[in-house]
Write a protein that holds these residues in place. Structure first.
Motif, mmCIF file in Angstrom:
data_model
loop_
_atom_site.group_PDB
_atom_site.id
_atom_site.type_symbol
_atom_site.label_atom_id
_atom_site.label_comp_id
_atom_site.label_asym_id
_atom_site.label_seq_id
_atom_site.Cartn_x
_atom_site.Cartn_y
_atom_site.Cartn_z
ATOM 1 N N GLU A 1 57.392 28.956 -1.022
ATOM 2 C CA GLU A 1 56.077 28.810 -0.387
ATOM 3 C C GLU A 1 55.009 29.546 -1.189
ATOM 4 O OE1 GLU A 1 53.844 29.956 3.811
ATOM 5 O OE2 GLU A 1 56.035 29.877 3.765
ATOM 6 N N LYS A 2 55.341 30.761 -1.668
ATOM 7 C CA LYS A 2 54.379 31.530 -2.461
ATOM 8 C C LYS A 2 54.091 30.822 -3.790
ATOM 9 C CE LYS A 2 53.329 36.047 -4.452
ATOM 10 N NZ LYS A 2 52.389 35.375 -5.322
ATOM 11 N N ASN B 1 61.349 28.164 5.923
ATOM 12 C CA ASN B 1 61.109 29.607 5.795
ATOM 13 C C ASN B 1 61.532 30.140 4.420
ATOM 14 O OD1 ASN B 1 60.031 30.026 8.417
ATOM 15 N ND2 ASN B 1 62.115 29.896 9.247
ATOM 16 N N GLU C 1 60.260 31.713 1.623
ATOM 17 C CA GLU C 1 59.033 32.443 1.267
ATOM 18 C C GLU C 1 58.729 32.394 -0.230
ATOM 19 O OE1 GLU C 1 59.079 36.377 2.881
ATOM 20 O OE2 GLU C 1 59.321 35.669 4.946
ATOM 21 N N LYS D 1 57.671 25.883 3.998
ATOM 22 C CA LYS D 1 57.265 26.504 5.265
ATOM 23 C C LYS D 1 58.265 26.197 6.369
ATOM 24 C CE LYS D 1 53.081 27.038 6.875
ATOM 25 N NZ LYS D 1 51.690 26.804 7.319
#
Length: 199
Positions: free
Chosen positions: A176-177, A171, A173, A168
């Motif tokens: 994070e997913k 950034n 992504e 996070k």
């Protein structure tokens, strides 16, 4: 006084062993064990059994009992008689270390970094884990210590929470997913709910 304490501990341990050997291959809940040993100890000695939990845990850790779940134990005569065989042989350790490339499967550190490596049971011995190549993994001393003090699923969840927070902040992504999917699987199966994940 010390001799009496040792005799009491021996008698208490013997009493728990007696209970389980009378009830082999049955999943037994903690209250049933404690009620019987406490009552029987009082009847036989006139004294109070102060801490049956500790003796039960010690018997599970030694491999005499199998811990089925929290507060549930089983005496399996076949496993108890083989408990000395549940340690990895030197040949098994070498195969596991070679398979894992002499690196901790959690952090990736190994001999190059001067890290002490341990061959660990994935499913712990006190939960019935056997000394097989498939049940072995290489851990650094730090992660082996963490696993012994936190259940492996707890260690894993904490690691994914830290990775999620890092993703996070950066950034990232995709990462994070990935972490979200893993942590939601923990929630779906109600694993380690006491470890809070702040989404």
């Amino acid at each position: 006084m010390q001799t009496n304490d040792k005799q009491n501990n021996s008698t208490q341990k013997d009493l728990i062993v007696e209970f389980f050997t009378k009830h082999p291959n049955r999943d037994i809940k903690h209250p049933e064990i404690v009620d019987w040993v406490s009552t029987t100890y009082k009847e036989r000695t006139g004294k109070v059994f102060r801490d049956p939990d500790r003796e039960i845990r010690k018997l599970a850790q030694s491999g005499f009992l199998v811990k089925i779940a929290k507060g549930i134990y089983k005496y399996d005569p076949e496993k108890a008689s083989k408990r000395d065989l549940e340690d990895f042989t030197p040949a098994q350790k070498e195969k596991i270390l070679t398979r894992d490339d002499y690196k901790c499967v959690i952090c990736g550190k190994g001999k190059k970094e001067g890290v002490d490596l341990h061959v660990d049971h994935i499913k712990p011995k006190d939960l019935g884990g056997e000394a097989t190549i498939e049940n072995g993994q290489t851990l650094c001393a730090q992660h082996n210590f963490m696993k012994k003090n936190l259940k492996q699923t707890e260690t894993g969840k904490k690691m994914f929470i830290r990775l999620y927070e890092l993703a996070k902040n950066e950034n990232n992504e995709a990462l994070e997913k990935f972490c979200t999917d893993v942590l939601e699987t923990y929630e779906k199966h109600d694993i380690n709910g006491h470890i809070v994940w702040d989404k």
